[in-house]
Design a protein around this motif. Structure first.
Motif, PDB file in Angstrom:
ATOM      1  N   LEU A 405     -31.217  20.029   8.820  1.00  0.00           N
ATOM      2  CA  LEU A 405     -30.517  21.252   8.445  1.00  0.00           C
ATOM      3  C   LEU A 405     -30.928  22.523   9.146  1.00  0.00           C
ATOM      4  N   HIS A 408     -29.574  24.013  12.865  1.00  0.00           N
ATOM      5  CA  HIS A 408     -28.485  24.720  13.055  1.00  0.00           C
ATOM      6  C   HIS A 408     -28.959  26.006  13.157  1.00  0.00           C
ATOM      7  N   VAL A 411     -28.601  28.542  10.274  1.00  0.00           N
ATOM      8  CA  VAL A 411     -29.399  28.089   8.955  1.00  0.00           C
ATOM      9  C   VAL A 411     -30.864  28.809   9.117  1.00  0.00           C
ATOM     10  N   PRO A 441     -21.344  28.078   9.130  1.00  0.00           N
ATOM     11  CA  PRO A 441     -20.735  26.687   9.368  1.00  0.00           C
ATOM     12  C   PRO A 441     -20.075  26.092   8.321  1.00  0.00           C
ATOM     13  N   GLU A 445     -19.536  20.504   8.748  1.00  0.00           N
ATOM     14  CA  GLU A 445     -20.390  20.572  10.293  1.00  0.00           C
ATOM     15  C   GLU A 445     -21.989  20.323   9.860  1.00  0.00           C
ATOM     16  N   LEU A 446     -22.371  20.897   8.558  1.00  0.00           N
ATOM     17  CA  LEU A 446     -23.683  20.451   8.611  1.00  0.00           C
ATOM     18  C   LEU A 446     -24.131  19.107   7.990  1.00  0.00           C
ATOM     19  N   LEU A 449     -24.324  17.140  11.480  1.00  0.00           N
ATOM     20  CA  LEU A 449     -25.674  17.609  11.800  1.00  0.00           C
ATOM     21  C   LEU A 449     -26.692  16.475  11.610  1.00  0.00           C
TER      22      LEU A 449
END
Length: 488
Positions: A405, A408, A411, A441, A445-446, A449
């Motif tokens: 995470l 990103h 983040v 996001p 989307e997370l 990822l």
């Protein structure tokens, strides 16, 4: 001379050496050695009048304030046992602690002397002493309190940070404190003509030894009641600090605040620990500010750090081993063992980390941290074994999902915890905190990822976005994050 007596005398000599010179800056005002000595004398007089004898254990409801710092320095340098009471809890919980400890005296700020706490001290016979910057007030004298004999042993009984449960009280004998203070500086030698250290670590945990380090080596000290980017930067810029300590959360906050690198130009390095620091975050900090980051690993149970990077190690190995937490410090042995058999694992194998600290005795202490040691002796952490999530028979390490995470760009920080599931037992749930001004996001989307980076059983069942809950030591509180989860 015994190690216990030697440390106390060295600390007492260091405190006496300041005299009229500046010692502690608090709330943007400098206090001299004489100011602190006068406060300590007032405190001793109050304890004497309250019927507390020399050498009896006392408790301090700790806050990062000048009176509390003076009290801790006084007790440790005089050999009086001091027990830390966590201030960042409810009045009822503080009262329960006071009742359970049954100490000769309890010292606290007026705001912590609530009705339940006063009643608890009176009921157990503990003297109640109120600390303010100007005075030391006795609320009531000592009664018939009889504390646990373990608490009567000289030294500090400190609290862990409490990120994985209620804080635990760990005794650190006076004889061990010299090792602790040295480990707090990661083995760096400090000199009296250096600029002052910056101290803001909560006294409730091992950070109290940051407080002891200043008089132990004769340095001035800047004490912050709590961390803010503005006050931290002011101290660095004003006093041209050459080194100071940081935590992972502070590294992120400094980057997110877009601090001018010129304000930190005096820093030759920053040292840190109290949690893992990702390679990407370290590299971003070093690119932005041009300041080497020297990380370490330790725990309250080890009375400080057990391994660290030093400038010499960084110069030789920095380019190839930045994922590690450095090598074992002098007087410390480390090994990796199998969780089930206890058998020592071979080089580079992942298992549970054990350490043996010479001044703490011959026994190995096992952690719940997964780690490996390479052929050059560098220790790399791989997450906590006790935090593993069993998702229908598939093991998920929260730190692995967290790292995915953090890749990103929006983040700033993340936390992954296990939450109950009716079918699978436990499943991963994530919460993220975003960088200031970054486009938010979506949850999908997370998740994508993580799915693109790791096997599917690592994908969180949900991802929440918000300001991560932290304790006084600025560590994220997993239990509070788990409370955010709402089953769908």
């Amino acid at each position: 001379m015994s190690a216990r007596r030697e440390f106390a005398e060295t600390l007492a000599t260091g405190l006496a050496s300041y005299g009229p010179a500046a010692f502690i800056e608090f709330d943007r005002k400098w206090f001299s050695g004489n100011d602190i000595a006068a406060y300590r004398a007032t405190l001793d007089d109050a304890l004497d009048r309250a019927g507390v004898r020399p050498g009896e254990p006392v408790g301090v409801v700790v806050r990062n304030r000048l009176p509390h710092a003076a009290a801790l320095l006084n007790f440790i340098s005089s050999g009086r046992p001091v027990v830390m009471v966590y201030s960042y809890q409810s009045p009822t919980a503080i009262a329960a602690d006071v009742q359970r400890l049954r100490l000769a005296a309890v010292l606290a700020d007026p705001e912590d002397w609530t009705d339940p706490v006063v009643a608890a001290a009176r009921g157990t016979g503990s003297a109640a002493i109120s600390l303010t910057s100007a005075t030391v007030d006795t609320l009531h004298a000592r009664g018939a309190a009889i504390s646990d004999p373990v608490l009567a042993e000289a030294g500090i009984h400190v609290l862990t940070s409490g990120t994985t449960g209620a804080p635990k009280r760990i005794p650190i004998p006076t004889a061990v404190l010299a090792h602790t203070v040295l480990s707090m500086t990661h083995g760096h030698q400090l000199f009296a003509d250096d600029p002052p250290d910056l101290v803001f670590w909560p006294f409730g945990s091992i950070g109290v030894c940051q407080l002891l380090a200043a008089p132990f080596v004769g340095k001035r000290m800047v004490l912050l009641e709590k961390f803010t980017v503005a006050e931290w930067v002011r101290a660095v810029r004003t006093y041209r600090l050459t080194r100071t300590a940081v935590q992972p959360a502070i590294v992120r906050m400094l980057l997110d605040a877009d601090v001018d690198p010129a304000d930190l130009s005096s820093l030759q390095c920053v040292v840190g620990g109290s949690g893992p620091l990702e390679r990407e975050l370290r590299e971003e900090f070093e690119r932005r500010f041009g300041i080497p980051v020297l990380w370490a690993y330790g725990a309250t149970e080890f009375a400080g750090s057990i391994c660290a990077w030093t400038p010499d190690l960084r110069a030789r190995w920095g380019a190839e081993k930045l994922d590690s937490s450095g090598r074992a410090l002098p007087g410390v042995e480390v090994r990796i063992v199998d969780a089930d058999s206890g058998r020592e694992m071979p080089t580079s194998a992942v298992g549970l980390l054990e350490a043996r600290v010479e001044v703490m005795g011959p026994h190995w202490q096992r952690t719940t941290d997964l780690a490996s040691i390479d052929s050059d002796g560098f220790i790399t952490l791989h997450g906590r074994a006790d935090g593993a999530i069993n998702r229908g028979g598939f093991k998920v390490l929260p730190e692995t999902v967290r790292r995915a995470l953090l890749a990103h760009p929006a983040v700033l920080d993340a936390c992954v915890v296990g939450v109950p599931d009716r079918l699978l037992g436990d499943v991963p749930f994530a919460a993220v905190e975003l960088r200031h001004g970054a486009p938010a996001p979506t949850e999908d989307e997370l998740k994508a990822l993580v799915r693109d980076t790791l096997p599917s059983h690592h994908v969180p069942v949900a991802v929440a976005i918000g300001t991560l809950p932290r304790n006084a030591a600025m560590k994220v509180k997993p239990a509070d994050v788990a409370a955010w989860y709402r089953p769908r």
